[in-house]
Motif scaffolding. Structure first.
Motif, short mmCIF file in Angstrom:
data_model
loop_
_atom_site.label_atom_id
_atom_site.label_comp_id
_atom_site.label_asym_id
_atom_site.label_seq_id
_atom_site.Cartn_x
_atom_site.Cartn_y
_atom_site.Cartn_z
N LYS A 62 -4.74 55.70 44.15
CA LYS A 62 -5.23 56.99 44.58
C LYS A 62 -5.24 57.75 45.84
CE LYS A 62 -10.38 58.08 44.15
NZ LYS A 62 -10.87 57.38 45.24
N ASP A 63 -5.34 56.92 46.67
CA ASP A 63 -5.58 56.98 48.12
C ASP A 63 -4.18 57.23 48.69
OD1 ASP A 63 -7.90 56.84 47.94
OD2 ASP A 63 -8.41 55.20 49.69
N GLU B 133 -13.06 43.59 49.88
CA GLU B 133 -12.49 44.40 48.83
C GLU B 133 -11.52 43.35 48.15
OE1 GLU B 133 -10.72 48.72 48.19
OE2 GLU B 133 -10.05 47.37 50.03
N GLU C 287 -2.73 48.40 55.20
CA GLU C 287 -3.71 49.47 55.53
C GLU C 287 -3.79 49.95 56.88
OE1 GLU C 287 -7.51 48.27 53.89
OE2 GLU C 287 -6.55 47.51 51.83
N GLU D 276 -9.57 46.04 42.91
CA GLU D 276 -10.19 47.17 43.61
C GLU D 276 -9.12 47.64 44.57
OE1 GLU D 276 -14.46 46.09 45.12
OE2 GLU D 276 -13.09 44.06 44.70
N LYS D 277 -8.29 47.17 45.21
CA LYS D 277 -7.60 47.68 46.17
C LYS D 277 -6.43 48.26 45.40
CE LYS D 277 -7.80 44.52 50.54
NZ LYS D 277 -8.13 45.71 51.35
N LEU E 165 -6.27 49.77 42.55
CA LEU E 165 -6.66 51.22 41.97
C LEU E 165 -7.01 52.21 43.30
CD1 LEU E 165 -9.64 49.81 39.68
CD2 LEU E 165 -7.36 50.82 38.91
N ARG E 166 -7.35 51.69 44.16
CA ARG E 166 -7.65 52.61 45.27
C ARG E 166 -6.35 52.91 46.02
NH1 ARG E 166 -8.48 52.00 50.98
NH2 ARG E 166 -8.53 49.67 51.06
N TYR E 167 -5.31 52.15 46.24
CA TYR E 167 -4.08 52.30 46.86
C TYR E 167 -3.29 53.51 45.89
CZ TYR E 167 -3.85 48.25 49.92
OH TYR E 167 -4.33 47.51 50.72
#
Lengths: 477, 489
Positions: free
Chosen positions: A308-309, A297, A331, A301-302, A304-306
């Motif tokens: 969100k998550d 990844e 992570e 992408e990370k 965006l995910r960070y």
């Protein structure tokens, strides 16, 4: 007055971090004794033959996939013939006609907008040796340790328009290559080298101007200066009615100007032809799919995910993902302690500071996710306070030190013994009558001083919350 | 008992195995013959007397310990062409350029021979960098044909052929880029075997043209050649053009039987105005095969007529690149006095290479230049593909093909062979085989009116070595080996 724009394409050479060289079993390690990593193959001894390192092809395909390229089903190595003392065979095995990957793109960010930069092609080749000039003895020596170290060359389309875009492209590329683990991309050690193809044209013109090539740049700052210097030089020539010569130039960073190396007409004819000692490469769909599954990844992408998550800001996510190592640390430690904000804070503030202060790279970090999580939980549980936490963090960040052991060994556990602390506070109040009266006269700063004195006499191990409470209570009464 | 050095390699190996001869005795006899005859023939560049004697003791010890039982050539002295690397022993390519070059490693064939107990007896002469067909371009002087010293032993493996014919070696290794094993074998009345491209590792063969070069043996009969081929053939991870195949059990093909074998004879070989003696020998050979029960048929193979042009483009192009490393920096003769890097290159290369080598380097470099690449190199590659296909089609019909090895016997050393009208014809017979990567063997089939040997070429399909060995073995039963009548003792 006419307005001009700069058009830039880059050729980036990246040394791959395979354990052995591209055509022999010699080590690729940097900084070894001269000619200790050499054998008949990489010194081009007559009769020796190259054997292609499969890992090099794998790495090149991975990079090709990450750059959204089309991977060639059939790829061929070619000989590039020229004479130079650092090139023992007098030809470099490279690729011209059928490179491993073509037609890719990469998105870069500049001033709040993104831009797509085309990748023309990506090919593999071998590095040359290194010449060392001994001016005392008026002699040139050759070190073949680098001869045969694998390189990939990534050729962009002429899609960049400014030094900032170039910087952004190179940073993006570097982060990506490091995420892939295919290169350390250390420009100062020469494992990432850049040739700049640059031309200028009037704004609105769609044709390309005559370009010059500036070879072998190895620092981002020098690249920015070279781009600015060279565009200005070309614009000045055009504005005074002159024409640009197609030529190769060298950037002199001390003089802040580029110098002609050779005109295009003087350039070598490399007499490329297919390398007869290596069979054409067949790259199967299965192989490509296997490698595709290995793609990590990436940063975008990370980020965006960070958000969100973990509910952290885009800025924080950007810093945490600036390298694969920090991102992994974040992570995994978060998975263990379930305190993303805490983990992020420690890495963002202390982690980044330590990296900067010690001039080290993320891959030099010793701290493991398990230890980071342990440390954070120790603080959360009140076993040590934040001040001592910083000390432990720095220690285990830089060295192979276990926080638990360290805290025990150095007796850093927090002291929350009410009785004991009260005794100390009494003593502190006695010793600092000035601060006490200042406080009573409304100077709140005096309070901080008293806290500090208390912590000092407790060697920093006191529970700060409890110290606050006790101090307040005693001062109020 | 027959003189030791006149025996075949297999016979000597058997006698060593049976303890009728010791390895030391054989090596001593060989060295004695070399000393006696070398002044007459100049086959060798380097004679490895001390190494051979040491090796003899070691191998005898191994044999006494019951080792090397399966090796068909344990204890047999072998001469190696001086473009094949031998660790610690000069490997010169018969050039001033590499007159002092000592490789730090063994070629794979050298290593394999050593491991099977063969004794390296010396390094033999060739045309400079294997460019030529006479040994006249050797920096170390020409080699003379043991059948008649006024004639060339052929080339480029002329030292390899003369040494075996003069009984200065039992068997030798040569290399074949465009006939360089087969033609000298034919000129010296020997068997010369060029294997399928990729069968024998090229690792350690100093290349002339990498896509054409192949190492192979020259011997006094097909059995000796089959034996040594078994030892040197096989996949080598150090040569990525070598091919993975099963075991090369060549000796099993030493069978006297060509019944119903389908033999094609390309008409174009007979259409050429062949020397009368060669024509009659060749027709006699065809008759022999027919008498033995083979089916012999003439057919057209005209598509290969551009072989020579394609061969020159490809071989010169590859050679120009392969020989670039001899620039006086890391490798090659370095000029004594120079001013700057360019002059170092120019003078070193100017002084180090002979005329023929320079000629081919210049041709090759010219044809690879970016504006000529399409017209020469790429076109030659397309012709090469056509030639391969043409041969493939022929082998759908025939088991093997036959041709004269050369349209003439060994020319006089005093001839200016490079302008001979036969040169191109001679080459077409040879080079098309290399372009297609096929195996081929030259075997003796008679002599001309001057008493010089005539060669017969058998061409096989890829990996068709066994068919060639079987045909050659059968034919050999009708034409036993003849030694030159002029050898001094």
């Amino acid at each position: 007055m006419k307005r001009y724009e700069t058009v830039i394409g880059l050729e980036v050479h990246v040394e791959l971090s395979t354990a052995s060289k591209i055509f022999c079993a010699c080590s690729t390690k940097f900084g070894e004794k001269p000619n200790s990593n050499s054998c008949p193959i990489c010194i081009g001894m007559p009769g020796a033959m190259p054997i292609l390192n499969k890992k090099v092809v794998e790495y090149a395909i991975l990079v090709g996939l990450a750059l959204n390229c089309t991977i060639s089903k059939k790829s061929i190595l070619d000989r590039k013939n020229y004479f130079y003392p650092d090139l023992p065979k007098a030809y470099q095995i490279s690729q011209l006609y059928f490179p491993i990957a073509r037609n890719g793109r990469i998105t870069i960010d500049t001033d709040d907008k993104s831009k797509s930069i085309g990748i023309h092609e990506l090919h593999i080749e071998e590095d040359a040796g290194k010449l060392i000039h001994d001016s005392d003895k008026n002699m040139t020596l050759v070190d073949y340790n680098r001869s045969g170290v694998p390189l990939i060359e990534i050729v962009s389309e002429p899609d960049m328009r400014s030094a900032e875009e170039v910087k952004s492209y190179l940073e993006k590329l570097r982060t990506m290559l490091r995420y892939l683990g295919v290169s350390d991309c250390k420009m100062q050690e020469g494992s990432m080298r850049v040739d700049i193809n640059l031309s200028v044209r009037e704004v609105g013109d769609t044709r390309l101007g005559t370009r010059t090539e500036i070879k072998n740049m190895n620092s981002l700052k020098a690249i920015s200066r070279a781009i600015e210097g060279e565009s200005k030089r070309q614009i000045d020539i055009l504005q005074s009615g002159g024409l640009i010569d197609q030529e190769t130039r060298r950037w002199d960073d001390n003089e802040n100007e580029s110098v002609r190396m050779r005109l295009k007409e003087e350039a070598d004819d490399y007499r490329y032809f297919p390398e007869p000692d290596i069979a054409p490469l067949e790259i199967s769909d299965e192989w490509i799919h296997e490698l595709m599954a290995l793609l990590p990844e990436f940063q975008d992408e990370k980020i965006l995910r960070y958000q969100k998550d973990y509910g952290i800001s885009e800025y924080e996510a950007g810093v945490l993902t600036s390298s694969k190592e920090i991102a992994n640390l974040f992570e995994r430690a978060t998975r263990l302690c379930n305190l993303p904000k805490e983990v992020s804070n420690w890495l963002m503030v202390e982690g980044m500071r330590i990296l900067k202060d010690n001039y080290i790279d993320p891959w030099d970090i010793c701290l493991t996710p398990e230890r980071l999580s342990t440390l954070i939980l120790m603080i959360e549980e009140g076993r040590i306070n934040r001040i001592k936490g910083k000390e432990v963090f720095e220690k285990s960040f830089l060295e192979d030190v276990d926080p638990e052991d360290y805290v025990k060994k150095h007796g850093l556990e927090m002291i929350s013994d009410d009785k004991m602390l009260r005794k100390v506070v009494v003593k502190v109040l006695e010793d600092n009558p000035q601060s006490v009266s200042d406080y009573k006269n409304g100077k709140t700063k005096a309070f901080d001083n008293l806290v500090g004195q208390t912590m000092k006499s407790m060697k920093g191990k006191a529970d700060p919350a409890l110290v606050n409470t006790i101090l307040k209570e005693m001062l109020e009464n | 008992m027959k003189e030791i050095t006149a025996m075949s390699a297999m016979t000597v190996a058997e006698k060593i195995k049976a303890k009728e001869l010791s390895v030391q005795e054989v090596v001593e006899a060989q060295l004695k013959a070399i000393k006696l005859r070398e002044p007459l023939y100049n086959s060798y560049i380097t004679i490895t007397e001390n190494e051979a004697k040491e090796q003899a003791i070691k191998v005898q010890g191994q044999i006494d310990n019951g080792e090397l039982k399966d090796s068909p050539l344990a204890g047999v002295p072998v001469a190696i062409k001086d473009n094949i690397c031998t660790r610690g022993i000069k490997t010169t390519c018969a050039s001033k350029m590499l007159a002092d070059f000592v490789p730090a490693y063994d070629a794979t064939v050298t290593e394999r021979l050593k491991k099977s107990g063969a004794i390296l007896i010396g390094k033999v002469n060739l045309d400079e960098f294997a460019m030529g067909g006479t040994t006249k371009t050797s920096y170390f002087g020409e080699t003379k044909n043991p059948w008649n010293r006024d004639h060339t032993p052929g080339g480029s493996s002329g030292g390899s052929s003369a040494a075996v014919a003069a009984e200065e070696a039992f068997i030798s290794l040569g290399s074949d880029t465009g006939g360089s094993i087969r033609q000298p074998a034919a000129y010296c009345g020997l068997v010369g075997f060029k294997p399928t491209y990729g069968t024998v590792s090229r690792y350690g063969l100093i290349p002339l043209a990498s896509s054409l070069d192949q190492i192979g043996p020259l011997g006094r009969n097909i059995s000796d050649c089959a034996s040594i081929l078994e030892l040197i053939s096989g996949y080598d991870p150090k040569d990525s053009t070598s091919i993975k195949q099963g075991r090369y059990n060549y000796r099993s093909a030493l069978v006297d039987d060509v019944k119903n074998m389908k033999i094609g004879v390309p008409k174009l070989y007979l259409d050429e105005d062949l020397d009368e003696d060669i024509r009659s020998c060749f027709l006699g050979a065809l008759k022999t095969f027919e008498d033995m029960g083979a089916k012999v048929e003439l057919f057209d193979l005209d598509e290969i007529r551009h072989s020579v042009q394609a061969y020159y483009v490809i071989s010169c192009a590859e050679a120009s690149s392969n020989l670039s490393r001899y620039d006086g920096v890391r490798y090659g003769h370095r000029t004594g006095d120079y001013d700057g890097l360019d002059e170092l290159y120019k003078k070193s290369r100017g002084e180090g290479f002979g005329y023929e080598v320079k000629r081919r380097i210049m041709l090759g470099a010219y044809m690879l230049s970016s504006d000529k690449y399409e017209a020469y190199y790429n076109k030659a590659r397309r012709i090469r593909t056509i030639i391969s296909k043409t041969y493939d089609e022929a082998f759908n019909k025939y088991d093997i093909l036959l041709s004269p090895e050369s349209p003439n016997t060994a020319p006089l050393l005093s001839d200016d062979y490079s302008s001979s009208k036969n040169k191109q014809k001679s080459e077409i017979l040879n080079v098309s085989v290399n372009l297609a990567g096929l195996p081929a063997v030259s075997i003796p089939c008679g002599k001309d009116r001057k008493g010089l040997p005539i060669g017969l070429q058998l061409i096989g399909k890829k990996f068709g070595e066994k068919a060639l060995i079987q045909a050659a073995y059968s034919f050999e039963q009708t034409r036993p080996y003849e030694r030159p009548g002029t050898l001094v003792n």
